[in-house]
Structure formats: structure tokens, C-alpha cells
Design a protein around this motif. Structure first.
Motif, PDB file in Angstrom:
ATOM      1  N   TRP A   1     -39.116 -62.432  64.375  1.00 65.11           N
ATOM      2  CA  TRP A   1     -37.056 -62.297  65.256  1.00 65.11           C
ATOM      3  C   TRP A   1     -37.406 -60.506  64.880  1.00 65.11           C
ATOM      4  CZ3 TRP A   1     -31.896 -60.687  62.875  1.00 65.11           C
ATOM      5  CH2 TRP A   1     -31.502 -60.213  64.381  1.00 65.11           C
ATOM      6  N   LEU A   2     -37.571 -60.338  66.915  1.00 62.75           N
ATOM      7  CA  LEU A   2     -37.726 -58.657  66.603  1.00 62.75           C
ATOM      8  C   LEU A   2     -36.207 -57.814  67.389  1.00 62.75           C
ATOM      9  CD1 LEU A   2     -41.603 -58.781  68.220  1.00 62.75           C
ATOM     10  CD2 LEU A   2     -40.478 -57.829  66.559  1.00 62.75           C
ATOM     11  N   GLY A   3     -35.516 -58.956  67.986  1.00 64.19           N
ATOM     12  CA  GLY A   3     -34.058 -58.624  68.460  1.00 64.19           C
ATOM     13  C   GLY A   3     -34.570 -58.363  70.017  1.00 64.19           C
ATOM     14  N   PRO A   4     -33.192 -57.838  70.407  1.00 59.72           N
ATOM     15  CA  PRO A   4     -34.308 -57.941  71.556  1.00 59.72           C
ATOM     16  C   PRO A   4     -34.443 -56.924  72.250  1.00 59.72           C
ATOM     17  CG  PRO A   4     -31.279 -57.329  71.578  1.00 59.72           C
ATOM     18  CD  PRO A   4     -31.596 -57.592  70.098  1.00 59.72           C
ATOM     19  N   LYS A   5     -34.670 -55.503  71.452  1.00 55.75           N
ATOM     20  CA  LYS A   5     -35.560 -54.596  72.212  1.00 55.75           C
ATOM     21  C   LYS A   5     -36.619 -54.560  71.369  1.00 55.75           C
ATOM     22  CE  LYS A   5     -31.106 -52.020  74.876  1.00 55.75           C
ATOM     23  NZ  LYS A   5     -30.040 -52.020  74.382  1.00 55.75           N
ATOM     24  N   GLY A   6     -36.405 -55.066  69.675  1.00 57.42           N
ATOM     25  CA  GLY A   6     -37.308 -54.442  69.363  1.00 57.42           C
ATOM     26  C   GLY A   6     -39.034 -54.435  69.984  1.00 57.42           C
TER      27      GLY A   6
ATOM     28  N   ASP B   1     -34.021 -62.461  70.533  1.00 57.40           N
ATOM     29  CA  ASP B   1     -32.740 -63.223  70.321  1.00 57.40           C
ATOM     30  C   ASP B   1     -31.709 -62.723  69.989  1.00 57.40           C
ATOM     31  OD1 ASP B   1     -34.275 -65.527  69.175  1.00 57.40           O
ATOM     32  OD2 ASP B   1     -32.015 -65.073  67.583  1.00 57.40           O
ATOM     33  N   GLY B   2     -30.455 -62.522  69.994  1.00 58.51           N
ATOM     34  CA  GLY B   2     -29.346 -62.720  69.826  1.00 58.51           C
ATOM     35  C   GLY B   2     -28.905 -60.830  70.213  1.00 58.51           C
ATOM     36  N   GLU B   3     -28.483 -60.100  69.252  1.00 54.77           N
ATOM     37  CA  GLU B   3     -27.565 -58.913  69.770  1.00 54.77           C
ATOM     38  C   GLU B   3     -28.557 -57.184  68.384  1.00 54.77           C
ATOM     39  OE1 GLU B   3     -23.913 -60.238  69.133  1.00 54.77           O
ATOM     40  OE2 GLU B   3     -25.330 -61.442  71.146  1.00 54.77           O
ATOM     41  N   HIS B   4     -28.990 -57.499  67.966  1.00 53.84           N
ATOM     42  CA  HIS B   4     -29.662 -56.803  66.868  1.00 53.84           C
ATOM     43  C   HIS B   4     -30.600 -57.364  66.214  1.00 53.84           C
ATOM     44  CE1 HIS B   4     -27.042 -59.465  63.855  1.00 53.84           C
ATOM     45  NE2 HIS B   4     -28.092 -58.886  63.173  1.00 53.84           N
TER      46      HIS B   4
END
Ligand SMILES: [Zn+2]
Ligand SMILES: [Zn+2]
Length: 280
Positions: free
Chosen positions: A87-92, A107-110
Motif C-alpha cells: 500500500w503506497l497511498g494515493p500519491k506514494g 487507495d485511501g487518503e494517506h
């Protein structure tokens, strides 16, 4: 603030920036690094030496252990093999590394490091791996007590509409992933599945289909050994003497060659139906 407790609180991995923002002194990081108690996962990211290798690898890739990888880590039954899901987060951004075959989730916000929650991992698996993998993992997680009633409700509402019924038909008492998979597949064919059924003279059998065919799924190693083979034949003969037919498959056939297994089950069921009608 000591570097160890801060890393522990963040699932074993943290960026240097977050550690320093939490009050950890740069010198403490350097000292712990020199002592070998923490390691540099990649530039600007540190991990506890005793953190799970998969957590460190996900952090090297850029995020947290996710999806089926997080579920497997929690002891949940997963259908098939898989590479590491992160999981890298939305901008990872991903950071490819040696031997990297990671599957990214955005996915997700952070974002963060460590391991995502079982709830998030199940939602990720539904979208990433499909209905069967989700269903099997969901029943396994429920059986293990890893999803509360409110978790189940929020998982259901986060799923695509076409998958929500899987939550509705799931049960908390599946003995194995194989049972979940068979119940789902046979349910779609309108065939009832009873599990771990005691039959007088035969003993406990894995499954009974539609009340009249025994289905044994063999996961044992060395199953071809003469004494086990004899035992199986004896059980089959005893069942046949009681008017019950036995179908015997191994795990690989059920999982990887389902069309053949399904055809065998349907043919056997249609062949046995007339006999039942005669008895009625
Ligand atoms: Zn995934
Ligand atoms: Zn990777």
C-alpha cells in the motif's frame, strides 16, 4: 523520545522526518544505526532490525504490507500464491528493488509503513484478487475473530455492489479455505454442501454433496502410500455398500482444474438422481 519506541509505535518502520518530528534526536538515530539495532531500509527510512522481513521489504518498496500479503501475515487463508502487495497511498511512489515483483495499491487518503488493518486488506483483496479470493479470506478472517460486526458492515459498504452479496452469504464457521471455496462454487450451481459429516460405518468425511455424494479432497502428502491407499479404498467400498458414491479429488484439482471437477460432480449427481427418485 527514544528511537526504538517510536519505531515500535509505527509498525517497525518510519521515515527519518517523522522520527525527528516526534522528538527523536538525529544523534540517537545515528547511534542506533551504528549499533545495528536499526537499519536503513532506503534513503530516509529506518526500520527495527527485528521487524518482520516482509514489513521491511514493503517499506523498501515504499509503503505498508497490504491486501493478500497483510492477510497472510495475519494467518488468514489465502487462495493461491502471490507476490508482495504494498500500500503506497494515493500519491506514494514505488521504489523498485532487487527481485521486485510487488503489486501496488493506491487507495485511501494517506500512506504509511507497517501492515494495513485486516479490514482494509480485505477491501483491497476484493478489488485486486476478485470474488473467490475475497470470499475465502473473509470467511477465514471472520472465523479467526479478526473482523467485528462493524468491520463486516464497513467492508460490505466499501465493496463494489456486485460483491456485496458475498458478505451476506458468508459464515463464521468454515473449517478451511477449501470449504469456503467449494461452498461458493457449488452454491452457484444450486448444490448444497455439508461439511465434516459423520457417516455410520464410514467415519467422518470431508463433504457431502446434495445429501448423496461423498466428496473427499485430499491434502495429504504421500497419499499414494500403500496403507493410506488401502484405507481410502476401504472407506469408498464401505460407503458404496451403504449406497453412497465417493468422488475424490486433490487440492490442486479443485483449485486449478475446477471445470473438470464441476463436470465430474454434475455428471455423478445426474446419474444418481434417478436412484433417489426410485427410493421416494
Ligand atoms: Zn492486492
Ligand atoms: Zn517491490
Amino acid at each position: 523520545m527514544d528511537v526504538y519506541s517510536q519505531l515500535e509505535a509505527r509498525g517497525g518502520v518510519s521515515s527519518a522526518r517523522s522520527l525527528i518530528a516526534a522528538g527523536v534526536a538525529r544523534d540517537d538515530v545515528r547511534r542506533a544505526l551504528a549499533a545495528g539495532a536499526i537499519l536503513r531500509v532506503r534513503h530516509g527510512v529506518y526500520g527495527l532490525g527485528r521487524a518482520a522481513p516482509v514489513v521491511l521489504l514493503a517499506a523498501a518498496h515504499g509503503g505498508a504490507v497490504a491486501c493478500v500479503s497483510a492477510l497472510a501475515l495475519a494467518g488468514v487463508w489465502i487462495l493461491g500464491d502471490h507476490s508482495l502487495h504494498v500500500w503506497l497511498g494515493p500519491k506514494g511512489r514505488k521504489h523498485p528493488h532487487d527481485g521486485c515483483h510487488c503489486v501496488d495499491h493506491h487507495d485511501g487518503e494517506h500512506s504509511g509503513f507497517g501492515v494495513v488493518s485486516v479490514e482494509r486488506a480485505l477491501i483491497q483483496a476484493a478489488r485486486c484478487m476478485g470474488a473467490e479470493c475475497f470470499f475465502v479470506a473473509f470467511e477465514s478472517a471472520w472465523r479467526l475473530g479478526l473482523v467485528s460486526a462493524s468491520d463486516r458492515a464497513s467492508i460490505r459498504s466499501a465493496l463494489p455492489a456486485r460483491l456485496r452479496r458475498l458478505v451476506d452469504i458468508a459464515r463464521p464457521d468454515a473449517d478451511s479455505g477449501l470449504e469456503s471455496l467449494l461452498r461458493l462454487r457449488l452454491g452457484e450451481l444450486g448444490i448444497r454442501l455439508d461439511c465434516q459429516v459423520w457417516i455410520d460405518g464410514v467415519g467422518r468425511v470431508d463433504f457431502v454433496l446434495a445429501g448423496r455424494i461423498i466428496l473427499e479432497v485430499d491434502g495429504r502428502l504421500n497419499h499414494d502410500g500403500p496403507s493410506l491407499r488401502h484405507k481410502d479404498l476401504l472407506r469408498d467400498a464401505t460407503a458404496a455398500a451403504a449406497g453412497l458414491e465417493t468422488l475424490r479429488f486433490d487440492y490442486a484439482l479443485v483449485v486449478h482444474s475446477w471445470p473438470l471437477v464441476e463436470a465430474a460432480i454434475l455428471a455423478r449427481l445426474s446419474a444418481t438422481a434417478p436412484k433417489l427418485q426410485e427410493q421416494l
